[in-house]
Design a protein around this motif. Structure first.
Motif, PDB file in Angstrom:
ATOM      1  N   UNK A 712       0.902  -1.257  -0.037  1.00 26.72           N
ATOM      2  CA  UNK A 712      -0.049   0.166  -0.015  1.00 26.72           C
ATOM      3  C   UNK A 712       0.961   1.285   0.064  1.00 26.72           C
ATOM      4  N   UNK A 713       1.888   1.268   0.754  1.00 29.16           N
ATOM      5  CA  UNK A 713       3.032   2.212   0.824  1.00 29.16           C
ATOM      6  C   UNK A 713       3.523   2.581  -0.723  1.00 29.16           C
ATOM      7  N   UNK A 714       3.622   1.485  -1.195  1.00 28.16           N
ATOM      8  CA  UNK A 714       4.365   1.551  -2.750  1.00 28.16           C
ATOM      9  C   UNK A 714       3.503   2.194  -3.589  1.00 28.16           C
ATOM     10  N   UNK A 715       2.207   1.651  -3.492  1.00 26.06           N
ATOM     11  CA  UNK A 715       1.265   2.395  -4.364  1.00 26.06           C
ATOM     12  C   UNK A 715       0.923   3.850  -4.023  1.00 26.06           C
ATOM     13  N   UNK A 716       0.937   4.069  -2.908  1.00 19.37           N
ATOM     14  CA  UNK A 716       0.698   5.396  -2.509  1.00 19.37           C
ATOM     15  C   UNK A 716       1.622   6.573  -2.534  1.00 19.37           C
ATOM     16  N   UNK A 717       2.791   5.987  -3.091  1.00 18.59           N
ATOM     17  CA  UNK A 717       4.198   6.965  -2.840  1.00 18.59           C
ATOM     18  C   UNK A 717       4.625   7.088  -4.341  1.00 18.59           C
ATOM     19  N   UNK A 718       4.686   6.055  -5.222  1.00 21.14           N
ATOM     20  CA  UNK A 718       5.289   6.267  -6.565  1.00 21.14           C
ATOM     21  C   UNK A 718       4.222   7.106  -7.123  1.00 21.14           C
ATOM     22  N   UNK A 719       4.958   8.253  -7.833  1.00 19.95           N
ATOM     23  CA  UNK A 719       4.117   9.345  -8.677  1.00 19.95           C
ATOM     24  C   UNK A 719       4.058  10.449  -7.816  1.00 19.95           C
ATOM     25  N   UNK A 720       4.110  10.290  -6.444  1.00 21.22           N
ATOM     26  CA  UNK A 720       4.162  11.516  -5.463  1.00 21.22           C
ATOM     27  C   UNK A 720       5.322  12.653  -5.634  1.00 21.22           C
ATOM     28  N   UNK A 721       5.282  13.770  -5.227  1.00 22.94           N
ATOM     29  CA  UNK A 721       6.373  14.547  -5.282  1.00 22.94           C
ATOM     30  C   UNK A 721       7.303  14.336  -4.017  1.00 22.94           C
ATOM     31  N   UNK A 722       8.369  14.881  -4.234  1.00 25.86           N
ATOM     32  CA  UNK A 722       9.479  14.777  -3.149  1.00 25.86           C
ATOM     33  C   UNK A 722       9.091  15.637  -1.938  1.00 25.86           C
ATOM     34  N   UNK A 723       9.418  15.376  -0.605  1.00 26.68           N
ATOM     35  CA  UNK A 723       9.137  16.265   0.310  1.00 26.68           C
ATOM     36  C   UNK A 723       9.997  17.400   0.153  1.00 26.68           C
ATOM     37  N   UNK A 724       9.303  18.726   0.633  1.00 28.34           N
ATOM     38  CA  UNK A 724      10.106  19.986   0.632  1.00 28.34           C
ATOM     39  C   UNK A 724      10.213  20.318  -0.868  1.00 28.34           C
TER      40      UNK A 724
END
Length: 827
Positions: A712-724
């Motif tokens: 679930x973390x992989x699916x939710x993270x790939x494609x997200x922007x980086x922090x900051x």
């Protein structure tokens, strides 16, 4: 260039007006560039020094320059460029130049001179006009630093587009600077490897612990955006921040500056010095800052007296949540710092500058607010209302930061166009801090940090960099640093008090070189390499004290407490850079570059709960491509940079195999974007001028690969922007100056800064993503002919409520409208 005799001649003009002529025997045409190094000082002395250095004659009246101060000039410039820089901001300009370019006549102009400022930087470890540097560089001079209220590296946020800061869960004393979206996922603890390399007077600051160190009496701040792996080395994948403090001038001079504002804020700064003898100079600088806290503590609220319950039984052996009572104006500063600079001119070719620095910080640790009770119906909420400037806590945390350092820079001209430079320093730091990252009196994971840091570094460079057909620089660098840090956690969630004790020793050695070849008068090619060897030793232990006899530490973290570790990490890296620069004409040039860099591998420094978290992670690497254009002509200047980066072995915190959080290599990421800056003098009259500066950064960042045991973390993270990594940041500044009769003048500055949406962690939820905000700041200053000035300032004058960071239901609140007045005296 042969040395010739100089003299200063007093010339008579009609109507008995005295004219001073600083004369040097003409020996060559004055259109070619040459090396200048003139300190800021009284204008009449600076003009004498300039004429000697440039072999020219300068004509001016005594009244024209009396009581005025020249700015510093450093770099390879034409005499006209150097003189324009020296006169910038003095109200004196170049009225005429003789046909042979050997005689300059000066006269009164508008309040800052008609000549455009020639900004000189040392960002690439050589002096050069910023318009000719083939990299994305932003320079802020000492006057702008003061008017913008920048007193630390964190003050660059919202002043320079593309720069951001993330405090994560380490509290406001543990800032993570990011540039162009890189750095927001760093480790907030002191043994980590920051992506932004902070340098003060050429000394690399090894830890994120130094982001909040005070900066004062500055000559300028330079910000290099993007990887700088060749000349600066490891941990520069985001960029470099150089803070250059002022040194002794030729003549004795100084200033005192005191200001006061709302929220009981006060700040005092003074610096003075000059030449004690022909070969020895001294400058002393002192700063003190107090107050400014804008948060109101409401005590423990409904959680006062709370104790955990096990099986329906209240655990009376556990200390109850205490109520510290109410407190207004929490978040006050309490800081004092001092620096002494000594300059030794052993010979005309050899100079040693030594700086000793110390600071003491005993301020409040700014607390997180929490969502109001109606929106956060949990046991953590002690009765919050909708006021973002009030908070509940069982303690009002304070911190103690002490920093001491000694640095030196030795420069020696071996022969014409061959220079040897040594930069070295030692530094030690003691820090204690504490807090509760969830913005609540409930001690879910309340922390207390105790840290001792030390570092020593030495860099030696040999260079031929004076603008010839073939320029080069070679050098070697050595760094050793240590971090001894203890983290004590009090947790009702784990029903225990437990410690992480860490000891890390790190050594880094590097050799580097860069060469510039002027293929033609218009085309320059550059290439460089840097080899680095890193070794890290990391020891520690984890102790569950179980003081109340009800600890669930082992079941919470799926481990057995009371373990220790002793790990080693070694790594080699070869980074490089290739650059091509084409000068279309004297005012317009283009460049393109390709480079690599890395962020050092190592060890997690946050909360080590299991042995798995003690294993090292690999270095993070970046491949960077960038192209830019520079156009500087008369009243107009513009720059454009386009960039694209690819990261491998991305370092971040994620879920490990035992379901605890730990730092490791989590995958890949890409960033791309555009930096744009435009400056123009909108109006230029005899008594008034109006300057506009607009800069913006547009960023697109994406996590392209993410490794985690949780699908679930992989699916939710790939494609997200980086922090900051805010998508858009921008800064607009309007500066107006008007001169009055009798030598008075008024300066007004209006700044509007926009900061786009950004998250503070990977796989961020909406409650970890801060909304965009826009801040408006003003500064108005009236200067007298008697060397004193009064000013008023305001920040966030529209009183916008904004949150630089969201951490679930906890919120870091930005400062409301702040304003004040000040008095400055120059002598």
């Amino acid at each position: 260039m042969p040395r010739v005799a100089f003299k200063t001649t007093l010339m008579a003009c009609c109507a008995a007006v005295s004219v001073i002529a600083v004369i040097a025997a003409p020996v060559h045409a004055q259109t070619a560039s040459m090396a200048f190094r003139i300190e800021g000082q009284p204008l009449d002395q600076a003009l004498i020094e300039f004429a000697r250095a440039a072999d020219v004659q300068v004509l001016f009246t005594p009244e024209l320059v009396r009581g005025k101060r020249a700015g510093a000039v450093s770099g390879t410039l034409s005499p006209r460029e150097a003189l324009a820089t020296l006169l910038n901001g003095t109200g004196v300009g170049i009225r005429s130049v003789s046909a042979d370019g050997r005689t300059f006549s000066l006269g009164a102009t508008d309040v800052a001179g008609a000549e455009p400022e020639v900004v000189v930087v040392t960002a690439l470890k050589r002096t050069a006009a910023i318009a000719k540097v083939p990299a994305a560089v932003v320079a802020i001079n000492g006057t702008d630093i003061r008017e913008r209220g920048i007193v630390g590296a964190d003050g660059l946020v919202d002043e320079i587009p593309g720069v951001s800061i993330n405090y994560s869960t380490g509290g406001t004393g543990y800032g993570l600077l990011s540039i162009r979206g890189i750095g927001g996922a760093d480790d907030y603890k002191p043994n980590g490897s920051p992506s932004v390399a902070l340098h003060v007077d050429g000394i690399y600051q090894t830890s994120n612990a130094y982001v909040g160190m005070p900066l004062f009496d500055l000559e300028r701040i330079e910000v290099l955006k993007g990887p700088q792996g060749t000349l600066y080395g490891r941990n520069t994948t985001a960029g470099v921040i150089n803070a250059i403090t002022r040194g002794p001038s030729e003549a004795f001079e100084g200033y005192a500056d005191v200001r006061a504002g709302n929220f009981d804020y006060t700040r005092f700064e003074t610096a003075f010095g000059g030449k004690v003898s022909e070969n020895f100079g001294v400058r002393l600088a002192v700063m003190a800052e107090n107050g400014g806290g804008f948060m109101n503590g409401e005590g423990a609220g409904t959680l006062a007296g709370f104790r955990p319950t096990v099986g329906g039984i209240v655990q009376t052996q556990v200390p109850a949540v205490t109520d510290p009572g109410k407190r207004e104006g929490f978040g006050d500063k309490d800081m004092v710092a001092a620096r002494a600079t000594f300059s030794f001119d052993f010979t005309p070719q050899t100079n040693l500058t030594v700086k000793a620095f110390a600071s003491r910080d005993r301020g409040d640790s700014r607390q997180y607010d929490r969502l109001e009770k109606a929106l956060d119906n949990t046991q953590f909420n002690a009765g919050e209302n909708a006021d973002p400037y009030s908070f509940y806590s069982q303690k009002y945390f304070t911190h103690a930061y002490d920093i001491r350092g000694l640095s030196g820079t030795l420069t020696h001209r071996v022969k014409e166009n061959l220079n040897f430079t040594v930069v070295g320093g030692v530094q030690s730091t003691d820090r204690t801090d504490g807090g509760n990252g969830d913005g609540s009196p409930y001690p879910g994971y309340e922390y207390a940090f105790d840290e001792k840091l030390s570092q020593a570094s030495l860099e030696m460079r040999l260079s031929d960099d004076n603008g010839g057909k073939f320029d080069w620089i070679v050098g070697a660098f050595y760094l050793t640093d240590s971090a001894d840090f203890d983290s004590t956690w009090t947790s009702f969630t784990v029903r225990s008090v437990y410690d992480n004790n860490h000891k890390q020793r790190r050594n880094s050695f590097a050799v580097f070189g860069q060469a510039d070849y002027n293929v033609t008068e218009k085309l320059r090619l550059s290439g460089g390499l840097r080899f680095t060897r890193d070794t890290v030793d990391y020891k520690g232990q984890n102790i569950d004290h179980n003081p109340w006899g009800i600890s669930i530490y082992n079941s919470t973290f799926a481990t057995v407490s009371g373990f220790s570790w002793d790990r080693d990490f070694e790594d080699d890296n070869l980074s490089g850079r290739l650059t091509a620069q084409y000068f279309v004409n004297d005012n317009f040039n283009l460049f393109a570059s390709a480079s690599t860099g890395y962020r050092g591998g190592g060890f997690d420094g946050t909360s080590i709960m299991t042995l798995e978290e003690t294993y090292p992670f690999e270095s993070e690497t970046v491949t960077a491509y960038e192209a830019g254009a520079r156009w500087y002509k008369g009243r107009f200047r513009a720059s454009l940079d386009v960039f694209s980066y690819k990261f491998k072995n991305l370092q971040a915190t994620t879920r490990l195999a035992n379901d605890t959080n730990g730092r490791t290599n989590v995958g890949k990421a890409e960033t791309s974007g555009v930096d744009l800056a435009v400056g123009v003098r909108l109006f230029d009259g005899q008594t008034q001028k109006l300057d506009l500066d607009l800069s913006a950064a547009f960023l697109d960042s994406e996590i392209t690969e993410y490794i985690s045991r949780r699908a679930a973390d992989v699916a939710a993270t790939v494609g997200d922007p980086l922090p900051g990594a805010p998508d858009v940041t921008a800064n607009l500044s309007l500066k107006h100056q008007v001169a009055f009769t009798g030598g008075w003048y008024l300066t007004s500055r209006l700044t509007v800064a926009h900061h786009g949406e950004e998250s503070n962690r990977l796989n961020a939820l909406p409650n970890n993503t801060a909304e965009p905000y826009t801040l408006t700041n003003v500064h108005v200053e009236l200067a007298s002919p008697a060397s004193w000035s009064v000013y008023a300032f305001g920040k966030n004058v529209t009183d916008e409520v904004y949150f630089p960071e969201l951490n679930g239901a906890a919120r870091l609140v930005g400062a409301p409208a702040t304003y004040g007045v000040g008095l400055r005296y120059r002598f």
